[in-house]
Enzyme design. Sequence first.
Site, mmCIF file in Angstrom:
data_model
loop_
_atom_site.group_PDB
_atom_site.id
_atom_site.type_symbol
_atom_site.label_atom_id
_atom_site.label_comp_id
_atom_site.label_asym_id
_atom_site.label_seq_id
_atom_site.Cartn_x
_atom_site.Cartn_y
_atom_site.Cartn_z
ATOM 1 N N ARG A 31 38.928 -110.311 -43.110
ATOM 2 C CA ARG A 31 38.775 -109.233 -42.116
ATOM 3 C C ARG A 31 40.070 -108.963 -41.350
ATOM 4 O O ARG A 31 40.030 -108.651 -40.153
ATOM 5 C CB ARG A 31 37.669 -109.547 -41.110
ATOM 6 C CG ARG A 31 36.272 -109.507 -41.691
ATOM 7 C CD ARG A 31 35.709 -108.081 -41.673
ATOM 8 N NE ARG A 31 34.394 -108.058 -42.284
ATOM 9 C CZ ARG A 31 33.255 -108.065 -41.605
ATOM 10 N NH1 ARG A 31 33.262 -108.045 -40.299
ATOM 11 N NH2 ARG A 31 32.106 -108.064 -42.242
ATOM 12 N N ARG A 35 38.353 -104.260 -36.354
ATOM 13 C CA ARG A 35 38.293 -103.698 -34.999
ATOM 14 C C ARG A 35 39.204 -104.359 -33.977
ATOM 15 O O ARG A 35 39.403 -103.817 -32.899
ATOM 16 C CB ARG A 35 36.840 -103.716 -34.498
ATOM 17 C CG ARG A 35 35.991 -102.623 -35.125
ATOM 18 C CD ARG A 35 34.520 -102.847 -34.853
ATOM 19 N NE ARG A 35 34.090 -104.072 -35.518
ATOM 20 C CZ ARG A 35 32.828 -104.483 -35.602
ATOM 21 N NH1 ARG A 35 31.873 -103.799 -35.029
ATOM 22 N NH2 ARG A 35 32.519 -105.592 -36.236
ATOM 23 N N ARG A 44 39.282 -95.510 -37.909
ATOM 24 C CA ARG A 44 37.819 -95.575 -38.009
ATOM 25 C C ARG A 44 37.192 -94.381 -37.287
ATOM 26 O O ARG A 44 36.236 -93.787 -37.779
ATOM 27 C CB ARG A 44 37.369 -96.898 -37.384
ATOM 28 C CG ARG A 44 35.908 -97.085 -37.113
ATOM 29 C CD ARG A 44 35.232 -97.707 -38.306
ATOM 30 N NE ARG A 44 33.922 -98.244 -37.957
ATOM 31 C CZ ARG A 44 32.872 -97.510 -37.601
ATOM 32 N NH1 ARG A 44 32.986 -96.201 -37.554
ATOM 33 N NH2 ARG A 44 31.730 -98.092 -37.308
ATOM 34 N N ASP A 81 33.394 -102.848 -48.493
ATOM 35 C CA ASP A 81 32.377 -103.779 -48.027
ATOM 36 C C ASP A 81 31.555 -104.260 -49.218
ATOM 37 O O ASP A 81 31.403 -103.521 -50.198
ATOM 38 C CB ASP A 81 31.454 -103.112 -46.996
ATOM 39 C CG ASP A 81 30.664 -104.151 -46.222
ATOM 40 O OD1 ASP A 81 31.186 -104.675 -45.233
ATOM 41 O OD2 ASP A 81 29.538 -104.470 -46.652
ATOM 42 N N TYR A 160 20.821 -108.979 -48.584
ATOM 43 C CA TYR A 160 20.779 -107.738 -47.790
ATOM 44 C C TYR A 160 19.868 -106.692 -48.437
ATOM 45 O O TYR A 160 19.188 -105.936 -47.755
ATOM 46 C CB TYR A 160 22.197 -107.178 -47.606
ATOM 47 C CG TYR A 160 23.036 -108.032 -46.680
ATOM 48 C CD1 TYR A 160 22.948 -107.874 -45.297
ATOM 49 C CD2 TYR A 160 23.885 -109.017 -47.171
ATOM 50 C CE1 TYR A 160 23.696 -108.661 -44.438
ATOM 51 C CE2 TYR A 160 24.635 -109.810 -46.328
ATOM 52 C CZ TYR A 160 24.546 -109.632 -44.955
ATOM 53 O OH TYR A 160 25.274 -110.414 -44.106
HETATM 54 O O1 CP3 Z 1 39.684 -107.099 -44.221
HETATM 55 C C1 CP3 Z 1 38.809 -107.467 -45.054
HETATM 56 O O2 CP3 Z 1 38.395 -108.644 -45.089
HETATM 57 C C2 CP3 Z 1 38.310 -106.472 -46.082
HETATM 58 C C3 CP3 Z 1 37.142 -105.735 -45.808
HETATM 59 C C4 CP3 Z 1 35.765 -106.390 -45.753
HETATM 60 C C5 CP3 Z 1 34.768 -105.933 -44.861
HETATM 61 N N1 CP3 Z 1 33.607 -106.588 -45.129
HETATM 62 C C6 CP3 Z 1 34.972 -104.874 -43.860
HETATM 63 C C7 CP3 Z 1 33.966 -104.641 -42.805
HETATM 64 C C8 CP3 Z 1 35.193 -107.403 -46.519
HETATM 65 C C9 CP3 Z 1 35.836 -108.267 -47.596
HETATM 66 C C10 CP3 Z 1 33.819 -107.511 -46.129
HETATM 67 C C11 CP3 Z 1 32.858 -108.442 -46.754
HETATM 68 C C12 CP3 Z 1 31.497 -108.545 -46.212
HETATM 69 N N2 CP3 Z 1 30.703 -107.551 -45.698
HETATM 70 C C13 CP3 Z 1 30.740 -109.737 -46.223
HETATM 71 C C14 CP3 Z 1 31.189 -111.065 -46.802
HETATM 72 C C15 CP3 Z 1 32.112 -111.789 -45.902
HETATM 73 C C16 CP3 Z 1 31.505 -112.197 -44.584
HETATM 74 O O3 CP3 Z 1 31.968 -111.650 -43.553
HETATM 75 O O4 CP3 Z 1 30.598 -113.029 -44.568
HETATM 76 C C17 CP3 Z 1 29.487 -109.440 -45.653
HETATM 77 C C18 CP3 Z 1 28.336 -110.416 -45.441
HETATM 78 C C19 CP3 Z 1 29.467 -108.055 -45.341
HETATM 79 C C20 CP3 Z 1 28.337 -107.266 -44.770
HETATM 80 C C21 CP3 Z 1 28.670 -106.617 -43.489
HETATM 81 N N3 CP3 Z 1 29.554 -105.570 -43.338
HETATM 82 C C22 CP3 Z 1 28.159 -106.917 -42.201
HETATM 83 C C23 CP3 Z 1 27.159 -108.020 -41.899
HETATM 84 C C24 CP3 Z 1 28.756 -106.039 -41.307
HETATM 85 C C25 CP3 Z 1 28.460 -105.905 -39.837
HETATM 86 C C26 CP3 Z 1 29.142 -106.919 -39.015
HETATM 87 C C27 CP3 Z 1 30.323 -106.324 -38.304
HETATM 88 O O5 CP3 Z 1 31.367 -107.009 -38.207
HETATM 89 O O6 CP3 Z 1 30.202 -105.187 -37.817
HETATM 90 C C28 CP3 Z 1 29.661 -105.224 -42.023
HETATM 91 C C29 CP3 Z 1 30.547 -104.164 -41.488
HETATM 92 C C30 CP3 Z 1 32.011 -104.309 -41.741
HETATM 93 N N4 CP3 Z 1 32.592 -104.640 -42.925
HETATM 94 C C31 CP3 Z 1 33.053 -104.082 -40.797
HETATM 95 C C32 CP3 Z 1 34.273 -104.291 -41.457
HETATM 96 C C33 CP3 Z 1 35.648 -104.135 -40.901
HETATM 97 C C34 CP3 Z 1 32.860 -103.614 -39.360
HETATM 98 C C35 CP3 Z 1 32.508 -102.153 -39.403
HETATM 99 C C36 CP3 Z 1 33.110 -101.322 -38.317
HETATM 100 O O7 CP3 Z 1 34.333 -101.147 -38.263
HETATM 101 O O8 CP3 Z 1 32.320 -100.812 -37.533
#
Ligand code: CP3
Length: 352
Positions: A31, A35, A44, A81, A160
């Site tokens: 990540r 944000r 975003r 994602d 999910y």
């Molecule tokens: O920078 C990176 O790592 C690359 C991008 C990336 C994201 N999600 C961006 C993201 C990667 C590799 C993921 C993987 C992901 N997504 C996982 C596996 C890794 C982990 O964190 O356990 C999982 C379980 C998800 C599912 C997911 N996506 C959730 C549960 C959420 C909400 C939680 C949150 O932080 O808001 C997301 C959204 C998400 N994916 C965001 C980002 C940057 C936040 C969205 C936003 O900007 O509003």
Amino acid sequence: METETEPSRAKPFLRVLAGEAVWPPPVWLMRQAGRYLPEYRATRTKAGNFISLCTTPDLAAEVTLQPIRRYGMDAAILFSDILMVPWALGQGLRFAEGEGPLLDPIRSPEGIAALNLDGVLAKAAPIFETVRLTRAGLDEHHPKTALIGFAGSPFTVACYMVEGRGSKDFAATRGMAFSDPTSFGRLIRILQDATTEYLVAQVEAGAEALMLFDTWAGLLPPSQFRRWVIEPSAAIARVVRKRCPTTPIIGFPRLAGPMLPDYAARAAVDGVAMDTSMDPRWAAQAVPATMPLQGNLDPLALVAGGAALEAEARSILAAMRGRPFIFNLGHGIIPPTPPEHVAQLMRIIRSA
Ligand code: CP3
């Protein structure tokens, strides 16, 4: 000269995945685009919502490169994602502000049969275009930084898809795996096939390594872990390796604990990522010394910064010295992280 004929061999991240104990170790952070960065929040906002950000190639490529410009990590990870695979399969998906992902839950054979495996590559086409643009940007401005493509592992993505949202125990999913293994197996099999095609397409577009995220692997008892985590991951990794023989794969079986050596031996991956709960000194003994490890700083240490961050990072470095190792977090960066603490961490690693 090898570095001239094979430029990718010069990238420290790829050298480690080829088995070399590069020191100081290469570093990237899960990540790392997100944000906590003001420039991410600006892009975003421009995109409107999260799915538009993931499917607008120039914006997604831009946020992928933002942390590399600031900090010069050794790898960039495609901005997307893990839930974009269910989305590409046709499942309803949205990201609600403050609620995380919401999907139309799939719990019946009919719901599983309605998934459109044949449409995945076409629907995910903008994501492959993001890979192309990002790789071009790296080649031009950051030639030592490797590009990682990724997907969720079938079990975590199924969590999910079945639950329809985040959960602390994914009881509906684990229940289905026990009570209706035929349907659950069918869902896992569709995800296995979709994920394989999706990863190969990322490599064809320019990804130089791949990562399989299995965030919820640790919820399963050993027999189920072998069946729903190790076996599908191995099936994906074997086909991807056949079709993309030079592309290494990192597996992240989060909270696997004592199942880690079994995963390392049998999931057919080239490297294993450790979560925050893993003792790197234990992992160093339990996983063969030739197997690259990645991890595993607690994201909260990065929020804290200062002496706490330094002590924690140094103890991980000490445990991993002498083996192929990639420094990373044990889970993703969280929004309250001060950007200057990431700069502090980069200095600690670079001077190791
Ligand atoms: O920078 C990176 O790592 C690359 C991008 C990336 C994201 N999600 C961006 C993201 C990667 C590799 C993921 C993987 C992901 N997504 C996982 C596996 C890794 C982990 O964190 O356990 C999982 C379980 C998800 C599912 C997911 N996506 C959730 C549960 C959420 C909400 C939680 C949150 O932080 O808001 C997301 C959204 C998400 N994916 C965001 C980002 C940057 C936040 C969205 C936003 O900007 O509003």
